[in-house]
Design an enzyme around this catalytic site. Structure first.
Site, PDB file in Angstrom:
ATOM      1  N   GLU A  35      88.194  16.837  53.975  1.00  0.00           N
ATOM      2  CA  GLU A  35      88.489  17.828  52.953  1.00  0.00           C
ATOM      3  C   GLU A  35      87.768  17.367  51.691  1.00  0.00           C
ATOM      4  O   GLU A  35      87.935  16.220  51.270  1.00  0.00           O
ATOM      5  CB  GLU A  35      90.000  17.902  52.699  1.00  0.00           C
ATOM      6  CG  GLU A  35      90.307  19.037  51.753  1.00  0.00           C
ATOM      7  CD  GLU A  35      91.770  19.140  51.326  1.00  0.00           C
ATOM      8  OE1 GLU A  35      92.619  18.450  51.905  1.00  0.00           O
ATOM      9  OE2 GLU A  35      92.011  19.920  50.395  1.00  0.00           O
ATOM     10  N   ARG A 263      95.079   5.235  62.206  1.00  0.00           N
ATOM     11  CA  ARG A 263      94.227   5.169  61.023  1.00  0.00           C
ATOM     12  C   ARG A 263      94.071   3.718  60.577  1.00  0.00           C
ATOM     13  O   ARG A 263      94.883   2.854  60.914  1.00  0.00           O
ATOM     14  CB  ARG A 263      94.792   6.032  59.900  1.00  0.00           C
ATOM     15  CG  ARG A 263      96.153   5.585  59.379  1.00  0.00           C
ATOM     16  CD  ARG A 263      96.788   6.661  58.517  1.00  0.00           C
ATOM     17  NE  ARG A 263      96.080   6.860  57.273  1.00  0.00           N
ATOM     18  CZ  ARG A 263      95.606   8.052  56.880  1.00  0.00           C
ATOM     19  NH1 ARG A 263      95.751   9.099  57.632  1.00  0.00           N
ATOM     20  NH2 ARG A 263      95.002   8.171  55.721  1.00  0.00           N
ATOM     21  N   LYS A 273      93.195   9.479  49.042  1.00  0.00           N
ATOM     22  CA  LYS A 273      92.359  10.081  48.005  1.00  0.00           C
ATOM     23  C   LYS A 273      93.167  10.433  46.767  1.00  0.00           C
ATOM     24  O   LYS A 273      92.672  10.344  45.650  1.00  0.00           O
ATOM     25  CB  LYS A 273      91.665  11.324  48.568  1.00  0.00           C
ATOM     26  CG  LYS A 273      90.483  10.970  49.459  1.00  0.00           C
ATOM     27  CD  LYS A 273      89.760  12.201  49.945  1.00  0.00           C
ATOM     28  CE  LYS A 273      90.483  12.819  51.103  1.00  0.00           C
ATOM     29  NZ  LYS A 273      89.718  13.873  51.782  1.00  0.00           N
TER      30      LYS A 273
HETATM   31  P1  ATP Z   1      93.558  10.681  52.561  1.00  0.00           P
HETATM   32  O1  ATP Z   1      94.919  10.603  53.185  1.00  0.00           O
HETATM   33  O2  ATP Z   1      92.963   9.366  52.238  1.00  0.00           O
HETATM   34  O3  ATP Z   1      93.478  11.619  51.434  1.00  0.00           O
HETATM   35  P2  ATP Z   1      92.756  12.525  54.478  1.00  0.00           P
HETATM   36  O4  ATP Z   1      93.168  12.260  55.866  1.00  0.00           O
HETATM   37  O5  ATP Z   1      93.515  13.541  53.721  1.00  0.00           O
HETATM   38  O6  ATP Z   1      92.634  11.180  53.712  1.00  0.00           O
HETATM   39  P3  ATP Z   1      90.466  13.984  55.198  1.00  0.00           P
HETATM   40  O7  ATP Z   1      89.385  14.428  54.307  1.00  0.00           O
HETATM   41  O8  ATP Z   1      91.375  14.992  55.764  1.00  0.00           O
HETATM   42  O9  ATP Z   1      91.261  12.916  54.388  1.00  0.00           O
HETATM   43  O10 ATP Z   1      89.916  13.036  56.331  1.00  0.00           O
HETATM   44  C1  ATP Z   1      88.788  13.309  57.108  1.00  0.00           C
HETATM   45  C2  ATP Z   1      88.910  12.554  58.400  1.00  0.00           C
HETATM   46  O11 ATP Z   1      89.020  11.154  58.163  1.00  0.00           O
HETATM   47  C3  ATP Z   1      90.143  12.962  59.158  1.00  0.00           C
HETATM   48  O12 ATP Z   1      89.779  13.201  60.494  1.00  0.00           O
HETATM   49  C4  ATP Z   1      91.063  11.796  59.032  1.00  0.00           C
HETATM   50  O13 ATP Z   1      91.866  11.686  60.166  1.00  0.00           O
HETATM   51  C5  ATP Z   1      90.106  10.632  58.878  1.00  0.00           C
HETATM   52  N1  ATP Z   1      90.732   9.553  58.116  1.00  0.00           N
HETATM   53  C6  ATP Z   1      91.278   9.624  56.888  1.00  0.00           C
HETATM   54  N2  ATP Z   1      91.811   8.446  56.518  1.00  0.00           N
HETATM   55  C7  ATP Z   1      91.588   7.593  57.539  1.00  0.00           C
HETATM   56  C8  ATP Z   1      91.896   6.210  57.782  1.00  0.00           C
HETATM   57  N3  ATP Z   1      92.558   5.475  56.890  1.00  0.00           N
HETATM   58  N4  ATP Z   1      91.508   5.671  58.948  1.00  0.00           N
HETATM   59  C9  ATP Z   1      90.834   6.400  59.854  1.00  0.00           C
HETATM   60  N5  ATP Z   1      90.513   7.688  59.697  1.00  0.00           N
HETATM   61  C10 ATP Z   1      90.887   8.296  58.567  1.00  0.00           C
HETATM   62 MG    MG Z   2      93.785  15.364  55.091  1.00  0.00          MG
END
Ligand code: ATP
Ligand code: MG
Length: 559
Positions: A35, A263, A273
């Site tokens: 995102e 994760r 984020k």
């Molecule tokens: P955050 O929680 O840090 O804001 P998010 O999951 O909301 O991260 P996205 O932009 O939705 O961020 O993530 C893009 C991809 O990265 C998704 O497929 C998510 O599962 C993966 N991802 C995010 N954080 C991690 C992590 N700590 N380890 C592995 N994969 C991750």
């Molecule tokens: Mg997300």
């Protein structure tokens, strides 16, 4: 042998290989779906390495898709940074980047289809009322009083919602699933909301936006994604995604297979984020690319290479259960990489003047030194040597502590790569601080060895005072004091765990061979650690970021 190789496959590779052996021609298409509401962090790097890595390994493709369903928080600045970061990591996405917003029309049509199938309805409850009526995993939720609107009324209201007839938040489109199922995700989830917010791509065209859950699985389906790999928290969303696909898929169409993995969590690190944005906005750090940040742009500026990050991702592996990786392991991978690549140089961070009393006044010699003992092809360099040097203040002791093999009155040491010098005297100022060390050198020992076989126990590094360059060094420590940054006393903000000493700026002297260096070059400052050139450097002054210390840095030994 074969079974050994099989053992080293991660569980996702095992799934894919099983599918491929049943269906050898099968195309593998994965995607990375960020995102664009912030910069990517090292956790995303794990997901990137996994998704692109699988595609590369099995001759498939990996799409980049921005899941941009929440216009209020998204921005093209983030879109661009995400593309930069993926390229920097060394991966290439399939074709053009894609956007969930490209599918808004299709998603709208599918929502209409659900209404026509009597599987969705317009609900007039507020967000709070919806939340309150959802129940708990053990207490069933209450059905919305609007649940039994006619299909015709729902279609008309949905169309009016789209055309801007209702204020923000006054209505939603909800799935008609089951308010009593234990899976809370399946209790009539909201599919569309009214939100007048400018979208970074569709502008003001839409005033209703699909929820992430309604967009994500269908976007995978539209793109023909075969393996939809996501983090464990989406496991409970899977039945909902399947339910959506059941409504829209036709016989024989490829449905994405969702596979969840754990994760990445790292000690001393926040990986969200939202919190990273808070650190930026509160000016706790200098920006998204502050070298203390776990963002990809932050670690890049810190001097971590993409090879090191990929190697880290490979080594931590992929698992089904959550765990926390020690930050020291990431540093280990960084060190391992830099040890092979970084040229060695001498820099003095805490200078003390050393005068060689018997060295000719205006003489300069060149001392030839090896650039990298791990890499012959890195060659050699010539470092100027003269009568007045700087050494580290810690390398001289008026009264040596036990086992101290560096300089003290009467002791002889080797100057890195060259002469032996023996301390004959030292000078103090009126407050008792040592301001200068006086030595005699042995002209026979230029090669770093004595022809008479005499040995010294210590070697210290040096720079020639008149030739050295002044640089700025930025010494970083962990941004958080606790392994778990959220471990605070009751009610206290995570910021109470911020390390107040995470950045120290000091001026230092360095051998002149680094002049002309450029971002993102890395060096090993011998006995200090790895440093890289920062983009804040000017023609007058080079700025170095400390990337990571050496495993056995003398700072530690000193403590
Ligand atoms: P955050 O929680 O840090 O804001 P998010 O999951 O909301 O991260 P996205 O932009 O939705 O961020 O993530 C893009 C991809 O990265 C998704 O497929 C998510 O599962 C993966 N991802 C995010 N954080 C991690 C992590 N700590 N380890 C592995 N994969 C991750
Ligand atoms: Mg997300």
């Amino acid at each position: 042998m074969e079974s050994l190789e099989k053992k080293s496959l991660n569980f996702i590779e095992q799934i894919i290989e099983k599918e491929l052996s049943a269906n050898p021609g099968k195309n593998i298409i994965t995607r990375f779906p960020p995102e664009p509401n912030g910069y990517l962090h090292i956790g995303h790097a794990k997901s990137i390495c996994l998704n692109f890595g699988l595609a590369n390994k099995y001759g498939g493709k990996c799409n980049l898709r921005f899941d941009d369903t929440n216009p209020a928080k998204e921005d093209t600045e983030y879109v661009n940074s995400i593309m930069d970061d993926i390229k920097w990591l060394g991966f290439e996405w399939n074709g053009e980047p894609r956007y969930a917003s490209d599918y808004f029309e299709q998603l709208y049509n599918w929502a209409e289809l659900l209404i026509k199938k009597n599987k969705a309805y317009i609900c007039d409850m507020s967000a709070d009322e919806v939340a309150q009526s959802r129940g708990t995993p053990t207490i069933p939720g209450k059905e919305s009083p609007y649940r039994n609107r006619s299909i015709e009324e729902n279609l008309e209201l949905f169309s009016k919602m789209k055309n801007g007839a209702f204020p923000d938040g006054s209505k939603t489109l909800r799935a008609k699933t089951d308010m009593s199922t234990p899976n809370m995700q399946m209790r009539d989830p909201v599919l569309y909301r009214i939100l007048r917010s400018h979208h970074h791509r569709t502008g003001d065209k839409w005033c209703i936006y699909p929820m992430y859950d309604f967009a994500h699985g269908q976007s995978d389906f539209i793109e023909g994604i075969t393996h939809s790999i996501c983090t464990l928290e989406f496991e409970i969303h899977r039945p909902l995604y399947d339910w959506f696909l059941d409504q829209i898929c036709e016989e024989g169409q490829i449905r994405p297979r969702q596979i969840e993995f754990a994760r990445l969590n790292l000690t001393y690190t926040v990986m969200s984020k939202r919190i990273l944005l808070d650190l930026v906005k509160s000016k706790t750090v200098s920006g998204w690319d502050d070298p203390r940040m776990p963002t990809i742009c932050g670690i890049r500026r810190r001097g971590y290479s993409s090879e090191a990050v990929r190697s880290f991702a490979e080594k931590i592996g992929v698992s089904k259960t959550d765990s926390t990786v020690n930050f020291a392991f990431l540093e280990h991978c960084v060190r391992e990489d830099l040890n092979k690549k970084a040229k060695r140089v001498m820099a003095v961070l805490n200078p003390l003047k050393l005068t060689i009393i018997n060295y000719p006044e205006n003489q300069t010699e060149e001392i030839e030194l090896i650039n990298n003992p791990e890499d012959d092809s890195a060659g050699k360099r010539k470092v100027p040597f003269s009568k007045t040097l700087y050494i580290e203040r810690e390398d001289f002791a008026e009264v040596p502590p036990p086992k101290y093999h560096r300089l003290f009155p009467g002791n002889e040491v080797r100057l890195r790569g060259t002469y032996f010098v023996k301390c004959t005297d030292f000078i103090k100022d009126s407050s008792g601080n040592i301001t200068e060390v006086i030595c005699e050198y042995d002209p026979q020992t230029k090669t770093g060895y004595s022809p008479d076989g005499r040995k010294v126990k210590g070697t210290i590094h040096w720079v020639s005072a008149q030739h050295a360059l002044q640089i700025e060094t930025r010494l970083y420590d962990k941004l958080f004091l606790k392994e778990n940054p959220f471990d605070t006393e009751d009610g206290k903000d995570y910021k109470t765990n911020i390390n107040p000493d995470s950045l120290k700026v000091i001026n230092a002297y360095i051998e002149p061979t680094v002049s002309g260096c450029a971002v993102p070059e890395s060096y090993q400052f011998e006995r200090h650690g790895y440093f890289c050139v920062d983009y804040d450097s000017t023609p007058e002054k080079i700025v170095f970021n400390k990337t990571v210390s050496l495993k056995d840095s003398f700072n530690k030994i000193n403590k």
